[in-house]
Scaffold this active site. Structure first.
Site, PDB file in Angstrom:
ATOM      1  N   GLU A 136      44.038  44.407  31.126  1.00  0.00           N
ATOM      2  CA  GLU A 136      44.801  44.310  29.889  1.00  0.00           C
ATOM      3  C   GLU A 136      44.855  42.879  29.378  1.00  0.00           C
ATOM      4  OE1 GLU A 136      49.288  44.026  31.581  1.00  0.00           O
ATOM      5  OE2 GLU A 136      48.181  45.864  31.962  1.00  0.00           O
TER       6      GLU A 136
ATOM      7  N   CYS B 215      51.504  39.608  45.504  1.00  0.00           N
ATOM      8  CA  CYS B 215      52.875  39.134  45.214  1.00  0.00           C
ATOM      9  C   CYS B 215      53.797  40.354  45.090  1.00  0.00           C
ATOM     10  CB  CYS B 215      52.894  38.318  43.921  1.00  0.00           C
ATOM     11  SG  CYS B 215      51.736  36.942  43.947  1.00  0.00           S
TER      12      CYS B 215
ATOM     13  N   CYS C  98      55.111  42.017  41.634  1.00  0.00           N
ATOM     14  CA  CYS C  98      54.108  42.184  40.577  1.00  0.00           C
ATOM     15  C   CYS C  98      53.518  43.594  40.568  1.00  0.00           C
ATOM     16  CB  CYS C  98      53.012  41.154  40.803  1.00  0.00           C
ATOM     17  SG  CYS C  98      51.581  41.418  39.758  1.00  0.00           S
TER      18      CYS C  98
ATOM     19  N   CYS D 237      53.066  41.975  33.338  1.00  0.00           N
ATOM     20  CA  CYS D 237      52.127  42.115  34.430  1.00  0.00           C
ATOM     21  C   CYS D 237      51.659  43.514  34.853  1.00  0.00           C
ATOM     22  CB  CYS D 237      52.790  41.422  35.623  1.00  0.00           C
ATOM     23  SG  CYS D 237      51.626  40.812  36.792  1.00  0.00           S
TER      24      CYS D 237
ATOM     25  N   CYS E 175      47.126  36.323  26.351  1.00  0.00           N
ATOM     26  CA  CYS E 175      47.221  36.302  27.805  1.00  0.00           C
ATOM     27  C   CYS E 175      46.079  37.169  28.335  1.00  0.00           C
ATOM     28  CB  CYS E 175      48.588  36.850  28.217  1.00  0.00           C
ATOM     29  SG  CYS E 175      48.808  36.897  29.990  1.00  0.00           S
TER      30      CYS E 175
ATOM     31  N   CYS F  56      44.425  42.934  41.676  1.00  0.00           N
ATOM     32  CA  CYS F  56      44.578  41.579  42.222  1.00  0.00           C
ATOM     33  C   CYS F  56      44.756  41.666  43.729  1.00  0.00           C
ATOM     34  CB  CYS F  56      45.783  40.884  41.596  1.00  0.00           C
ATOM     35  SG  CYS F  56      45.950  39.172  42.146  1.00  0.00           S
TER      36      CYS F  56
HETATM   37  S1  SF4 Z   1      51.533  37.743  40.212  1.00  0.00           S
HETATM   38 FE1  SF4 Z   1      50.315  39.614  40.387  1.00  0.00          FE
HETATM   39  S2  SF4 Z   1      48.437  39.205  39.234  1.00  0.00           S
HETATM   40 FE2  SF4 Z   1      49.440  37.220  39.609  1.00  0.00          FE
HETATM   41  S3  SF4 Z   1      48.502  36.485  41.542  1.00  0.00           S
HETATM   42 FE3  SF4 Z   1      50.361  37.598  42.135  1.00  0.00          FE
HETATM   43  S4  SF4 Z   1      49.634  39.692  42.556  1.00  0.00           S
HETATM   44 FE4  SF4 Z   1      48.037  38.666  41.380  1.00  0.00          FE
END
Ligand code: SF4
Length: 382
Positions: free
Chosen positions: A95, A119, A122, A362, A108, A115
């Site tokens: 996206e 995290c 997220c 996100c 963005c 990913c």
């Molecule tokens: S915030 Fe989400 S997209 Fe960004 S590095 Fe961490 S896991 Fe990956």
């Protein structure tokens, strides 16, 4: 059998010229094509009116502008925020979000599908790592935003966003002003392709986007920060910090176990010393996790220890994500956190919330769409 189509946005002008000649067309056709792709940001071969119809038909058969197919667009904030969801050939989704402010327009951009960084706050992390985007696929999102900008209405006064009104057509820039690599994925985990996308977009003979208009955001991959400090292009750097304490940060961001805070901050200090550029620290405020005044004190101590350096802290109240059991900090806690940092001489602002009504935070929409597409694909196979 389907022949793999050539992804044209992956090619610089030299490579495009070589390809066009290999197809049996003269070199000047490559120049025309390059101009349509990068200067005019045209999204379909049929709209490239200076190319002969036979060449356009040939391109439709043998090439694609990028691997990304636009699946849907949504509008929020009274038209000032637009989100696009694209699908890759394997139905993985990514996206991009365009945000328009008075006199500036920021896109963005995603650098990976899914990913691998994990995290905990997220939504993209929940998809896991799907694949790296190619340079052209990363750049494609910026070109989409340039096209989308033309559709932003001139006078919009979204409810509750009075401070950020766009008052008239003169306030909506004709050109995109910023591209931030803060979408899905970790750009430094796909460094070569990410950097190549910047190169393509920066080309003065093409999209001609200034280096200072790019901001790359990293979760704290120290080798990437060290590489960027030697880069001749003056690309802005943002660090997703989110905690000033290794225990809390490691629990939130697994990358911290590999590159702990002291090592990260040392690399950032070296970066500012070498480049004389200001670094932004992103700090997502999560209720009861990293948002009390003790954490603000640790953050100020961390950033001031060893003397001041050019930096700024962006405080971002957490965007709600399903099933993670975390909530955003209250307005009072956010203000108190910011006021404390300011009182210590650490410049800090609360980041404007944009796109909440269209899941522009996100990876949320992409997560839903990815599930739908996978189910559709499973249904087709069955
Ligand atoms: S915030 Fe989400 S997209 Fe960004 S590095 Fe961490 S896991 Fe990956």
């Amino acid at each position: 059998m389907n022949m793999k189509k050539v992804n044209l946005l992956d090619l610089d002008l030299d490579a495009l010229t070589t390809q066009v000649k290999a197809w049996g067309y003269p070199a000047f056709r490559a120049k025309q094509l390059y101009r349509q792709l990068w200067v005019n940001a045209v999204a379909r071969f049929e709209d490239m009116s200076d190319l002969p119809a036979a060449f356009r038909d040939f391109l439709n058969e043998h090439a694609c502008i990028s691997n990304l197919r636009l699946m849907l667009e949504r509008e929020g904030d009274g038209g000032l925020t637009r989100k696009a969801v694209f699908a890759l050939p394997g139905n993985e989704t990514v996206e991009a979000v365009l945000m328009v402010y008075p006199g500036r327009a920021t896109v963005c951009v995603s650098s990976q599908a899914g990913c691998p960084m994990g995290c905990v706050f997220c939504a993209t992390a929940k998809l896991g790592f799907l694949q790296d985007l190619s340079p052209g696929d990363i750049a494609h999102q910026v070109l989409w935003a340039q096209r989308a900008l033309a559709e932003v209405p001139g006078r919009i006064e979204p409810e509750g966003a009075a401070r950020h009104r766009v008052h008239g057509p003169e306030d909506v820039p004709a050109r995109l002003t910023n591209a931030v690599f803060m979408g899905m994925g970790e750009p430094f985990n796909n460094y070569t392709n990410w950097r190549a996308s910047v190169e393509r977009l920066h080309d003065p003979g093409g999209f001609n986007f200034g280096a200072r208009n790019f901001t790359v955001s990293t979760v704290g991959l120290v080798p990437g920060i060290r590489k960027l400090m030697d880069d001749p292009l003056q690309i802005n750097l943002a660090i997703s910090l989110h905690a000033a304490d290794d225990e809390i940060r490691s629990a939130m961001m697994p990358v911290n176990k590999r590159y702990p805070i002291a090592e990260l901050i040392a690399s950032v200090r070296d970066y500012t010393e070498k480049t004389h550029r200001r670094v932004s620290f992103e700090y997502v405020l999560i209720e009861g996790k990293n948002d009390d005044l003790e954490e603000a004190r640790k953050l100020a101590d961390l950033l001031l220890m060893g003397g001041k350096f050019p930096m700024h802290v962006n405080l971002i109240p957490l965007n709600p994500v399903d099933d993670i059991g975390m909530s955003r900090s209250s307005r009072e806690r956010v203000s108190a956190f910011r006021d404390y940092l300011e009182s210590r001489g650490v410049p800090a602002t609360v980041r404007i919330q944009r796109g909440m009504d269209i899941d522009a935070a996100c990876g949320q929409l992409a997560g839903d769409l990815a599930r739908d597409l996978q189910q559709a694909a499973a249904g087709t196979k069955g």
